[in-house]
Every structure is written in C-alpha cells, then in structure tokens.
Design a protein around this motif. Structure first.
Motif, short mmCIF file in Angstrom:
data_model
loop_
_atom_site.label_atom_id
_atom_site.label_comp_id
_atom_site.label_asym_id
_atom_site.label_seq_id
_atom_site.Cartn_x
_atom_site.Cartn_y
_atom_site.Cartn_z
N UNK B 1 43.03 51.77 30.46
CA UNK B 1 41.79 51.17 30.00
C UNK B 1 41.97 50.58 28.60
N UNK B 4 44.11 47.43 28.51
CA UNK B 4 43.36 46.23 28.89
C UNK B 4 42.61 45.69 27.68
N UNK B 5 42.04 46.62 26.92
CA UNK B 5 41.23 46.22 25.77
C UNK B 5 42.06 45.44 24.77
N UNK B 8 43.05 41.91 26.07
CA UNK B 8 41.94 40.96 26.08
C UNK B 8 41.60 40.53 24.66
N UNK B 12 41.68 36.03 23.49
CA UNK B 12 40.31 35.97 23.96
C UNK B 12 40.05 34.86 24.96
N UNK B 13 40.81 33.76 24.88
CA UNK B 13 40.53 32.63 25.76
C UNK B 13 41.29 32.72 27.08
N UNK B 14 42.20 33.68 27.18
CA UNK B 14 42.99 33.80 28.40
C UNK B 14 42.11 34.28 29.55
N UNK B 15 42.49 33.92 30.78
CA UNK B 15 41.71 34.41 31.91
C UNK B 15 41.70 35.93 31.94
N UNK B 16 40.67 36.48 32.58
CA UNK B 16 40.51 37.92 32.58
C UNK B 16 41.73 38.60 33.18
N UNK B 20 40.83 44.31 35.04
CA UNK B 20 39.52 44.60 34.44
C UNK B 20 38.57 45.03 35.54
N UNK B 21 38.38 46.33 35.67
CA UNK B 21 37.56 46.83 36.77
C UNK B 21 36.10 46.83 36.37
#
Lengths: 291, 286
Positions: B1, B4-5, B8, B12-16, B20-21
């Motif tokens: 978890x 992932x944080x 991201x 910030x502009x990258x695709x998810x 990411x559940x």
C-alpha cells in the motif's frame, strides 16, 4: 519533453431543447497546467465543464479526460479526478476532520486527512462543525474534499465567489501550491484578476464557442495593443494612446526635467480584452487566431 | 500500500498504477452508515421530529385514553403501542429518508458524492443500514414503554415473533424505498418537510394508527388499503396483540396473507420507482 495531454476535446456539442448551449468546442489542456475557462453566464462554460467532469452527457464530439471518455465514468477514473462544485449549501453537523476522513475512505490512495486540512489552512478548525464555519472556510472544506483523493486533475467551479480580497489571495496561494505539486487544474471564474494570477492559459467561451484562447498576458493581442500614458500638469489630467510608450515617457521626462507628475502607463487589462471578446459574435471568430 | 503511495506521488501525471485497489462497496457503505447515524443523532431537530415523535405520542395517548376495549382484555394503550410501532417505523424510514434526501439533493451534496469514486450503491447501503438501526431502536423504545407503562405482554410464541420479523423487514424496506422515491417530489429543500409530512400524517389517520380503521367510511378504508402503513400496523397488531385483538379487526382476522402481499408489492414498486426516478442533481440543475 512533450507535455502529456490531460484533456482533449474535439467538436463538442450540447443542446437543451432548441437552445444550442455548446456549438463545437475544441480544447487541449496539458497535464500540469492551470487552465481557466472564462465566459458570461449561459455561454456554455458550465455545460462544457460539467461534461468534462462526467456530470452531464454530451450530444456530439469527442472528449477524453485522462484518456477516459467522461460520458462513461468509472470509479477508477473518478478516483483520479477531483471536483469542487459551485456552492454546496450543506449546513453539516459533521466536523471538518470527520468530513475529510470520511471522504478519504472513498479513494484507493488518499492523502493524509490531517495534512490536507493543514494544507487548506483549517488546522485550527478541524474539530469545528462545518455549519459553524464562514463561507470562505467552507469553500476550503470543499477544496479539501476535492483533493483528498490525490487527484491528477482538479476541477474548480468559481471557487472564490463571495470571498473578501484577503481570503481570495490566500486561496490563490493554495491553488498555486497544488499546481506546483503537479496537479492539473481546470478553473472557471468570473474574476479576471483570478484567471490572470493563477492560469497558465485561459479560454473565453461565448455563444457556445471558444472565442479566444491563450496566455492571459497576451490574450486578444493584449501585449501588443496600444498603451495609454497619462500624467498630470497644472492640475489637469493628460492622456495619450501610443504604440511606443517608452518614447513618450522619455519625452515627458525631458519636458519635466525629471519626475513626471502622477505618471501611469497602462495596457488594456484582461477585463478590457474580455469584455471586447464577448461583445459581438461576429468580431469573435478572428480574435482566436491571434495567438 | 505504501509503495503505491510513493509511486503515485513521484509521478503525479502518470496513469494510475495498476494495483491501486478501490475500497469495496460494502466497506464504503458501512462507513456511510456509521457517518449517517452519528450525524442523525447530532441533529437535534431530526431526532425530535422523526424519532421521538411516535414515542411522545404513545406516552400522551396512553395517559389520555386509559381503559379496556370491550370484551377483549386489551387496553387502548396496548392498541396504540402496536399502531405507533407501525407509524414509528414509517417515520424513520419514509419520512426521514424522504426529507433528508430531498435536502441533500437540493444542497448539492448528492452531486458532490456523484463526483467521487463512491459507488452509488454504497449510498443506499448507508441509508438502509441507518434506517434499519433507527427502526430497531424506535421499536425497542416503544415496546419498552408499552411493557413497562401499559402492561403490554411481549409475544411468548415463536410464531408471533416470526410474524413480527417479516412484517418488519417488508415494512421497513417498502417504506424506505418509497421514501427514497418521494424525495424527488419536493422542488426545494424548504418545501421538503411539508411535501413529505402532510401525506404521511393523513396516512396515519386513515391507516388505523390513531383511529381504529373500523370507524372509517368505506371509501377512506379503500384509499388507506392501497398504502403500506395500514397493512404494516395490522401485521404488528397480529404480532403484539395476538388472538385477543383479532375481534377488533375489520375482517375479524389479521389477513396476514394480504399483509404480505401488499407490503411485498410495495417493496417491488418502491424499488422500481427508485431505479427509474432517482436523481443525483437538483431540479434546477437539469
């Protein structure tokens, strides 16, 4: 490095009954920029933004927001955007902290609620019920709820309406800070100074079309338009329009042998340009080509 | 978890990131139920208006109308307890939901929720659990008053508790769904209380809550019989008054088959109404 596109719109149309609210709008908003949408009420501005937010269906055209068609919003897509609507008249009994923490539970990778509350400047009000906050403070709660999910793209609909000047300045700092963090921001506003202070680019929408688009400092030929030089002499205000203001000022300096009394050099404000742009439909088409 | 944080945050502009559940619908629904319930009890007006009203009425009626109903061994207060349980359930479901959702819609709260990744089902899960909890509490308090002050005997046979259970589930569900559906009727938040409460008060008078249904003219009984409240009250009387009260009924029977039929039909009708008419935006928002 080529900037990625956050929003791409081609030939967007939308009618309500016989009224054509949006008549073919094209837009490209780059990732990371602050983009302001200006326009009079009923010009198609809100309709356009609501279509981008996934709150309204379009009639025609192609729309892509973070590579997704907002006409078919998914939860995954919604978790990547933040929407701060116009006034929400909720007189909530929840405290600021409760609200922000609760909304954080909707997202897969939320920001820390306490940090967000701090960021919007409500740390001291975290335990206060939303009902008891001032209008400006409630707006900050709206923004907190809009950014709690760590959005890549944030929509702000007339965020500072009803603010006093000081609150507006503080709010601008907040938005600039978000932009610095890399968030793409789409902003609608009626305040031209707000657009000028915050936006990298603006688009003016009138009669359902984009009548001008570009850097707010050069929009509509603003930077190259004639300047106005004014000064006072023997208690009378003088003013000349000129394409070469520096030369005029130099001449004046010579004439007064130093300081020119109450000297001012002004260019058309964004508001002047804006008012001209939304004046007549016929004049509008060409202005867009200036950029 | 936390991996992932960081990923991201760095781009910030990258695709998810694919992992990411999204939180589950049930988890968000439970969270909404907890929030709704906490806020309900914080809002004093709502607690008094929708929750305490039937309780106050029971104490009031019980004090005014003391005495037995001829030849049944049932007191007027006991009859009121059963009827007001029906009205109380409808109050915290139909009236409560009808007004609060209308207010939330008008204030833009629903539109804001619709703009988040909250699954729309989670909103209804929250409302449903909130209403179930309030209904159980309401019934517990009304029964406690009935038992302690008016000598109401709680059913001793399992059969009557079974009757209570299905009347409760069908009644709450139908009334809640109907409340969600009628929340679309008021044009503004200001008119919501009047638009929702007026028909509800009328319905209580014609459905045997305050006045025995046997004393009403036939045409009024016909109207009342279309709506769920009459049948819910009849079902609760079957559960709490039992055989002793059956002679007070219009048909000299609790007609439990009809109760099940009408309440069940309202669950289906309410669900269809909700699915076809529910709006997340206010009327002036188009």
């Amino acid at each position: 490095m080529t900037a990625t596109t956050a929003i791409k719109v081609r030939g967007l149309t939308k009618s309500y009954g016989d009224v054509q609210a949006v008549r073919g709008i094209d837009l490209d908003i780059r990732a990371g920029e602050v983009f302001a949408v200006l326009g009079p009420n009923g010009a198609g501005k809100s309709t356009t933004v609501e279509i981008l937010e996934g709150h309204r269906k379009r009639d025609g055209g192609e729309v892509s927001v973070l590579s997704v068609d907002p006409g078919r919003p998914t939860r995954e897509w919604r978790s990547r955007i933040g929407v701060v609507l116009q006034t929400i008249e909720e007189a909530g009994d929840a405290t600021v902290r409760e609200m922000v923490r609760h909304f954080a539970r909707y997202y897969p990778d939320p920001r820390d609620p306490d940090e967000v509350i701090e960021q919007v400047g409500l740390a001291e009000k975290a335990g206060t019920r939303v009902r008891e906050l001032s209008g400006g403070q409630r707006r900050r709660v709206d923004v907190a709820l809009g950014i709690i999910g760590r959005p890549e793209l944030l929509f702000l609909d007339e965020p500072t309406t009803g603010f006093d000047p000081e609150a507006r300045r503080r709010f601008w700092e907040l938005i600039s800070g978000l932009s610095d963090d890399g968030t793409t921001i789409v902003l609608t506003t009626h305040y031209l100074d707000e657009a000028e202070a915050l936006a990298d680019r603006v688009a003016v929408i009138a009669w359902g079309r984009i009548v001008a688009e570009g850097d707010p400092h050069t929009l509509g030929g603003r930077a190259t338009a004639k300047a106005s030089v004014s000064w006072s002499q023997d208690g009378v205000r003088h003013s000349v329009e000129t394409g070469t203001p520096s030369r005029t000022v130099a001449e004046l300096a010579r004439r007064f042998d130093g300081e020119v009394p109450e000297l001012a050099v002004t260019r058309p404000t964004l508001e002047d340009i804006y008012l001209k742009l939304i004046e007549t439909p016929a004049a509008a088409g060409q202005e867009a080509g200036d950029e | 978890m936390s991996e992932t944080a960081t990923a991201t945050a760095a781009t910030p502009a990258a695709p998810a990131a694919p992992n990411r559940r999204l939180p589950s619908t049930l988890r968000i629904g439970l969270s909404r139920a907890a929030m709704e319930t906490r806020l309900f009890f914080r809002e004093r007006e709502a607690v008094i208006f929708t929750f305490s009203f039937p309780i106050v009425l029971l104490v009031l009626f019980g004090s005014i109308f003391a005495g037995d109903l001829e030849g049944t061994g049932i007191t007027v207060s006991q009859l009121y307890t059963a009827g007001l349980i029906g009205a109380g359930v409808m109050s915290v479901s139909f009236q409560n939901l009808g007004i609060t959702i209308a207010v939330e819609r008008d204030a833009g709260v629903l539109k804001r929720l619709a703009g988040t990744p909250m699954p729309r089902t989670a909103y209804f899960i929250g409302k449903t659990l909130n209403v179930l909890l309030l209904s159980v509490l309401e019934i517990a308090i009304l029964l406690a008053i009935g038992v302690l002050m008016y000598d109401l005997d709680l059913p001793s046979e399992a059969g009557r508790w079974v009757t209570f259970a299905w009347v409760f589930v069908l009644g709450v569900s139908g009334a809640a769904l109907l409340g969600i559906a009628v929340s679309s009727l008021p044009r503004t938040a200001k008119s919501a209380a009047a638009v929702i409460t007026t028909p509800f008060v009328v319905l209580q008078f014609v459905s045997g809550v305050y006045i025995p249904i046997t004393q009403l003219p036939g045409w009024l009984i016909d109207i009342a019989s279309v709506f769920p409240l009459r049948w819910m009250c009849q079902g609760f009387r079957a559960a709490f008054l039992g055989d002793a009260g059956v002679s007070l009924e219009l048909a000299k029977s609790y007609e439990l088959d009809k109760v099940a039929l009408v309440l069940g039909a309202w669950v289906i009708a309410g669900l269809l109404l909700c699915l076809t008419t529910f709006r997340w935006k206010s009327r002036r928002d188009g």
